[in-house]
Design an enzyme around this catalytic site. Structure first.
Site, PDB file in Angstrom:
ATOM      1  N   ASP A   1      41.669  31.757  38.218  1.00 25.75           N
ATOM      2  CA  ASP A   1      42.185  30.563  37.534  1.00 25.75           C
ATOM      3  C   ASP A   1      43.693  30.556  37.370  1.00 25.75           C
ATOM      4  OD1 ASP A   1      42.100  32.605  35.645  1.00 25.75           O
ATOM      5  OD2 ASP A   1      40.775  31.544  34.258  1.00 25.75           O
TER       6      ASP A   1
ATOM      7  N   MET B   1      38.085  34.486  35.513  1.00 26.42           N
ATOM      8  CA  MET B   1      38.151  35.805  36.148  1.00 26.42           C
ATOM      9  C   MET B   1      37.170  36.796  35.515  1.00 26.42           C
ATOM     10  SD  MET B   1      42.276  36.318  36.621  1.00 26.42           S
ATOM     11  CE  MET B   1      42.091  37.777  37.660  1.00 26.42           C
ATOM     12  N   HIS B   2      37.004  37.928  36.189  1.00 25.86           N
ATOM     13  CA  HIS B   2      36.406  39.159  35.660  1.00 25.86           C
ATOM     14  C   HIS B   2      34.893  39.138  35.452  1.00 25.86           C
ATOM     15  CE1 HIS B   2      40.606  39.985  34.907  1.00 25.86           C
ATOM     16  NE2 HIS B   2      40.675  39.217  33.852  1.00 25.86           N
TER      17      HIS B   2
END
Length: 496
Positions: A238, A79-80
């Site tokens: 995820d 992520m991110h």
């Protein structure tokens, strides 16, 4: 029989899974790639390395099978991360990853100048240095020429989907971790886009995780050896993808992951209240929402003590020295904040502490304190979730730490929850493959998820240990508040 490809775009490797429609894993492939640390606290990757892993991994995954049996592709991923593309869809700069810490100043500005109250109202979450929005602000301030070149802002797994389809898309579960998504209303947040200096046209189109975003491009299909009409699912973050793979869907679903970090993932069909901003409200890949708590050091606390302090890797032997009668009666406590802490105390200055040692304290006592301390810290997040109406009746438990029968027993008692051990633990790859199946067949993703997920074992809480650990937990929770001011004081001294 139909087959589906599930991709797990991890931080160190891409893992690919070939899942048959009857639930059998036919093949797995892993392709590693490097991480760059250009400066202390920085963490970057070249998206071209992800592309190379895809191009090498898929042909290897399907070798020996009839490609016409393939029915879909899905991707779950880290992520991110900020992937910035220019007007020719070329990568502007290396992707800034989830574990990159360069955005501290921008994060503080968002939380203190914009204010956590507004952030919670706009995007249901406060700012953390790992999130995407602070990275955009950093790039705007520190690399204005690169920032001006941005035409599309994407997340890591979305770049893989773009390579496959040519479509700029993302899903709600991954978008929720950008700090740019209005989670409650499932749209991009106009106030946050304005603050970051970007507009709607620079952001990908939003999809549910189980929706198809397009099909594999003809030229790429030929090089991969797969059908060009193969549908590609939007995929998921995820944690959300892993939850799909383990049947953690709908109201009351729960998963605890004991990896390097520790997470607790609670799913809900409706909106979620949250009175502690250090827990994240994200969209879930099943179309609902989730509450996510993340502690920064979980199984890594055990590894630190075993390998760095005791200089051994015989985990089973060390744990065998912990006597049954000592469970719930250990006078030693451990605060597992070796890297600061996120959920639920949100204190970057917090540190690890052993408390209660005497001349009689043994290495087994210290190890037991670590195992218990991590369980207590996860319970801190469970307590917050319970106050907001999300108290699970049971939980899945996975990750490297969950392979320890002793640790599972401690967790079951500390949380007073039955813990189910998944039959197959393949991370987000399984969930991504199930999302691909849902995208291709329009099957209900929650039903698919529940049908696939099976437990190999259930650990029930021992009533005697539950009572003992309840008392120990109430004592444990007093230690951090007593140390908080000292943590801050010591952090200031180190800055001088």
């Amino acid at each position: 029989m139909k087959h589906y490809i599930g991709i797990d775009l991890g931080t160190s490797a891409m893992k690919l899974i070939l899942l048959r429609e009857d639930g059998v894993i036919c093949n797995t492939v892993s392709k590693e790639y490097p991480i760059a640390f250009p400066k202390p606290g920085w963490s970057e990757q070249n998206p071209e390395d992800w592309k190379a892993a895809l191009l090498a991994g898929v042909p290897e995954l399907i070798r020996g099978m009839n490609p016409l049996d393939l029915a879909g592709i899905g991707c779950g991923g880290q992520m991110h991360g900020l992937v910035a593309l220019d007007e020719q869809d070329q990568v502007v700069r290396p992707a800034i990853l989830w574990n990159d810490g360069r955005c501290g100043r921008q994060t503080d500005w968002l939380n203190h100048e914009i204010g956590t109250e507004k952030l919670m109202q706009w995007v249901s979450n406060i700012a953390f240095a790992g999130f995407t929005a602070p990275k955009l602000l950093w790039m705007k301030e520190e690399e204005p020429e690169n920032f001006a070149r941005i035409r599309k802002i994407m997340l890591p797994k979305d770049y893989i989907n773009y390579i496959l389809t040519g479509v700029h898309a993302t899903d709600y579960s991954d978008a929720a971790g950008t700090l740019l998504l209005d989670v409650a209303h499932r749209c991009w947040s106009a106030p946050m886009l304005k603050i970051c200096g970007v507009n709607d046209s620079q952001l990908p189109k939003l999809f549910e995780s189980y929706e198809p975003i397009g099909t594999v491009k003809e030229d790429l299909a030929a090089s991969l050896g797969i059908p060009a009409a193969l549908p590609v699912a939007a995929g998921a973050a995820d944690n959300a993808a892993a939850a799909i793979g383990m049947g953690v869907v709908g109201d009351g679903g729960c998963n605890i992951s004991l990896g390097t970090s520790g997470t607790i993932f609670l799913s809900s069909e409706g909106q979620i209240a949250n009175d502690n901003p250090a827990l994240h409200i994200f969209a879930h890949a099943d179309g609902g929402n989730c509450l996510l708590g993340c502690m920064l050091s979980a199984a890594s606390c055990n590894r630190w003590f075993m390998e760095d302090i005791l200089k051994t890797d015989d985990y089973a032997a060390e744990q065998s020295a912990i006597m049954e009668e000592k469970l719930g009666c250990n006078p030693v406590y451990f605060l597992p904040y070796l890297m600061g802490e996120r959920s639920p105390i949100n204190d970057v200055n917090a540190r690890g502490v052993f408390f209660g040692m005497t001349m009689d304290t043994s290495r087994a006592d210290l190890l037991q304190a670590i195992l218990e301390g991590v369980a207590f810290a996860i319970r801190d997040s469970v307590e917050i979730a319970a106050k907001n109406g999300l108290l699970p009746e049971k939980s899945k438990i996975c990750g490297g730490g969950a392979k320890s029968p002793l640790w599972r027993k401690i967790f079951a008692a500390v949380l007073n929850l039955p813990l189910e051990i998944p039959e197959n633990e393949q991370g987000p790859g399984i969930g991504a493959a199930l999302l691909a199946e849902a995208a291709g067949t329009r099957a209900n993703i929650r039903q698919l998820s529940r049908e696939y997920a099976h437990a190999s074992e259930t650990v029930l809480p021992d009533p005697v240990l539950v009572e003992r650990y309840e008392k120990r937990y109430q004592q444990f929770r007093k230690i951090y508040p007593a140390c908080r001011e000292l943590f801050t004081e010591f952090a200031k001294e180190q800055e001088v």
